[in-house]
Design an enzyme around this catalytic site. Structure first.
Site, short mmCIF file in Angstrom:
data_model
loop_
_atom_site.label_atom_id
_atom_site.label_comp_id
_atom_site.label_asym_id
_atom_site.label_seq_id
_atom_site.Cartn_x
_atom_site.Cartn_y
_atom_site.Cartn_z
N ASP A 129 7.01 -48.57 38.35
CA ASP A 129 5.98 -47.64 38.84
C ASP A 129 5.33 -48.23 40.08
O ASP A 129 5.33 -49.45 40.27
CB ASP A 129 4.87 -47.49 37.79
CG ASP A 129 5.29 -46.63 36.61
OD1 ASP A 129 6.41 -46.10 36.62
OD2 ASP A 129 4.48 -46.50 35.68
N ARG A 179 12.34 -43.17 43.11
CA ARG A 179 11.68 -41.99 42.52
C ARG A 179 10.53 -41.60 43.44
O ARG A 179 9.59 -42.37 43.64
CB ARG A 179 11.15 -42.35 41.13
CG ARG A 179 10.49 -41.18 40.42
CD ARG A 179 10.07 -41.55 39.02
NE ARG A 179 8.92 -42.43 39.01
CZ ARG A 179 8.67 -43.33 38.06
NH1 ARG A 179 9.47 -43.51 37.05
NH2 ARG A 179 7.58 -44.07 38.12
C1 LIG Z 1 8.27 -38.77 36.76
C2 LIG Z 1 6.97 -39.09 37.45
C3 LIG Z 1 6.62 -40.41 37.67
C4 LIG Z 1 5.42 -40.72 38.32
N1 LIG Z 1 5.14 -42.03 38.62
C5 LIG Z 1 4.07 -42.31 39.42
C6 LIG Z 1 3.84 -43.63 39.90
O1 LIG Z 1 4.56 -44.58 39.57
N2 LIG Z 1 2.78 -43.83 40.75
C7 LIG Z 1 1.95 -42.81 41.15
O2 LIG Z 1 1.05 -43.03 41.96
N3 LIG Z 1 2.13 -41.55 40.67
C8 LIG Z 1 3.16 -41.28 39.83
N4 LIG Z 1 3.35 -39.99 39.38
C9 LIG Z 1 2.29 -38.97 39.57
C10 LIG Z 1 2.39 -38.29 40.93
O3 LIG Z 1 2.00 -39.18 41.96
C11 LIG Z 1 1.45 -37.06 40.99
O4 LIG Z 1 0.14 -37.45 40.83
C12 LIG Z 1 1.78 -35.99 39.96
O5 LIG Z 1 3.17 -35.84 39.80
C13 LIG Z 1 1.20 -34.62 40.38
O6 LIG Z 1 1.69 -34.24 41.62
P1 LIG Z 1 2.76 -33.08 41.84
O7 LIG Z 1 3.86 -33.62 42.66
O8 LIG Z 1 3.16 -32.47 40.57
O9 LIG Z 1 2.03 -32.04 42.81
P2 LIG Z 1 0.58 -31.29 42.76
O10 LIG Z 1 0.46 -30.72 44.10
O11 LIG Z 1 -0.44 -32.24 42.25
O12 LIG Z 1 0.86 -30.19 41.68
C14 LIG Z 1 1.75 -29.12 41.91
C15 LIG Z 1 1.63 -28.14 40.76
O13 LIG Z 1 2.11 -28.78 39.57
C16 LIG Z 1 1.29 -28.44 38.46
N5 LIG Z 1 0.60 -29.66 37.99
C17 LIG Z 1 0.56 -30.87 38.61
N6 LIG Z 1 -0.14 -31.75 37.89
C18 LIG Z 1 -0.57 -31.08 36.81
C19 LIG Z 1 -1.36 -31.44 35.70
N7 LIG Z 1 -1.84 -32.69 35.54
N8 LIG Z 1 -1.60 -30.49 34.75
C20 LIG Z 1 -1.10 -29.25 34.88
N9 LIG Z 1 -0.36 -28.84 35.93
C21 LIG Z 1 -0.10 -29.74 36.87
C22 LIG Z 1 0.33 -27.41 38.96
O14 LIG Z 1 0.87 -26.14 38.80
C23 LIG Z 1 0.19 -27.74 40.41
O15 LIG Z 1 -0.25 -26.65 41.19
C24 LIG Z 1 4.54 -39.66 38.73
C25 LIG Z 1 4.91 -38.33 38.50
C26 LIG Z 1 6.10 -38.03 37.88
C27 LIG Z 1 6.46 -36.59 37.68
#
Ligand SMILES: Cc1cc2nc3c(=O)[nH]c(=O)nc-3n(C[C@H](O)[C@H](O)[C@H](O)COP(=O)(O)OP(=O)(O)OC[C@H]3O[C@@H](n4cnc5c(N)ncnc54)[C@H](O)[C@@H]3O)c2cc1C
Length: 307
Positions: A129, A179
């Site tokens: 991560d 990732r």
């Molecule tokens: C497999 C994976 C591994 C990850 N590892 C890390 C890491 O190591 N370090 C790190 O900093 N971050 C990590 N993250 C978190 C990432 O940085 C984002 O904060 C998170 O994925 C939300 O961003 P998004 O790309 O979905 O886009 P956003 O623009 O935040 O969301 C897009 C849409 O997705 C849906 N959505 C997003 N989040 C939510 C929620 N919590 N509840 C409900 N609906 C939601 C909504 O419909 C939203 O409009 C990881 C995420 C994933 C999927």
């Protein structure tokens, strides 16, 4: 930036709030939407019923004793053993501060390498991560050293950071697993794009790099970790324009978020996994999930009245 997001991210670092929130059943009920349970048994149980692969991560960061770091390493070694024994399609994802990075870089590196070596013995994979920018350089250094010895490991990178474009070039040169996520921490505007639209555009640019001929020729395993429906469709479209087969694209989404999108992606024939979190240390992680979508705060409020 969104003031509610800032407030929730600041809350994620508050010890007082953590102690208060974790005492209440209604907060626990709300958390269960994103986490099948605190134990590894519950996480593996959920992984078995998903119908697609999973990545397991035990919550917790910034451990403060070497014994805790050792215990985390041992925990993941046991998980890898169990996954191999039960022939599950489950990888793991670890945080370096959970493996004791704040205490001893050397010990942390050894713990990580022990996990990757163990995973390799059963053809499995370890993801690293990425945490806040206080750890970006050291995480990249430790990851690169591990990747130089073992091929079965990948690193998460954050599209909200200006520096990530350069970091990605160096990872592609290594043929690394990558990732790509947007980024979940509170970062200052001199390090991260303050505007969401700029983060999204950068994500798409980096995704194109990850699917480029050069990256594929290097053997990069590219993962798109986002729930953003617009970005997902742009990436899928780019894949089609680049004449890639669905199995050439891989997505990972978080347990409990955008479930219809998860079904759709796996049904389309893309490689697909769900990242399942578990463990007692869920408070800062849960606050970051709320910050991603402040409307989720409503779910916490509703859980208060749910019995
Ligand atoms: C497999 C994976 C591994 C990850 N590892 C890390 C890491 O190591 N370090 C790190 O900093 N971050 C990590 N993250 C978190 C990432 O940085 C984002 O904060 C998170 O994925 C939300 O961003 P998004 O790309 O979905 O886009 P956003 O623009 O935040 O969301 C897009 C849409 O997705 C849906 N959505 C997003 N989040 C939510 C929620 N919590 N509840 C409900 N609906 C939601 C909504 O419909 C939203 O409009 C990881 C995420 C994933 C999927």
């Amino acid at each position: 930036m969104n003031p509610m997001r800032d407030l929730l991210l600041a809350g994620s670092e508050s010890r007082w709030l953590r102690e208060q929130a974790t005492r209440y059943g209604f907060v626990r009920r709300a958390v269960s939407r994103f986490m099948p349970g605190e134990s590894v048994d519950e996480a593996l149980g959920a992984a078995r019923t998903l119908g697609f692969g999973a990545v397991l991560t035990r919550l917790g960061e910034n451990v403060t004793t070497t014994q805790e770091a050792e215990a985390v390493k041992q925990h993941y070694l046991d998980v890898l053993d169990r996954v191999a024994r039960e022939k599950l399609d489950v990888e793991i994802s670890v945080k370096l501060t959970q493996l004791g990075l704040d205490l001893s870089r050397e010990a942390c590196e050894k713990h990580l390498q022990a996990l990757i070596e163990k995973a390799r013995s059963s053809n499995n994979w370890v993801w690293v991560d990425i945490e806040s920018t206080a750890y970006t350089d050291v995480t990249l250094d430790i990851y690169r050293a591990a990747r130089a010895r073992f091929p079965n490991t990948g690193l998460c990178i954050q599209a909200y950071l200006y520096r990530t474009e350069k970091d990605l070039d160096s990872l592609i040169a290594l043929g690394s697993g990558v990732r790509l996520v947007k980024g979940a921490y509170k970062e200052p505007p001199d390090k991260a794009f303050p505007k969401k639209t700029d983060v999204d555009e950068n994500y798409y640019r980096l995704a194109q790099r990850l699917l480029s001929l050069e990256a594929r020729a290097k053997g990069v395993r590219a993962i798109f970790g986002t729930h953003d429906p617009v970005l997902l469709r742009r990436i899928e479209q780019f894949g089609r324009e680049s004449k890639l087969a669905p199995k050439d694209l891989e997505f990972q989404l978080l347990y409990g978020i955008a479930r219809p999108e998860q079904q759709r992606l796996s049904g389309m024939g893309y490689r697909f996994r769900v990242l399942i979190s578990y463990g007692a240390a869920w408070f800062p992680w849960y606050m970051r999930r709320l910050a991603e979508r402040p409307a989720n705060v409503l779910f916490v409020a509703k859980s208060l009245f749910a019995g």
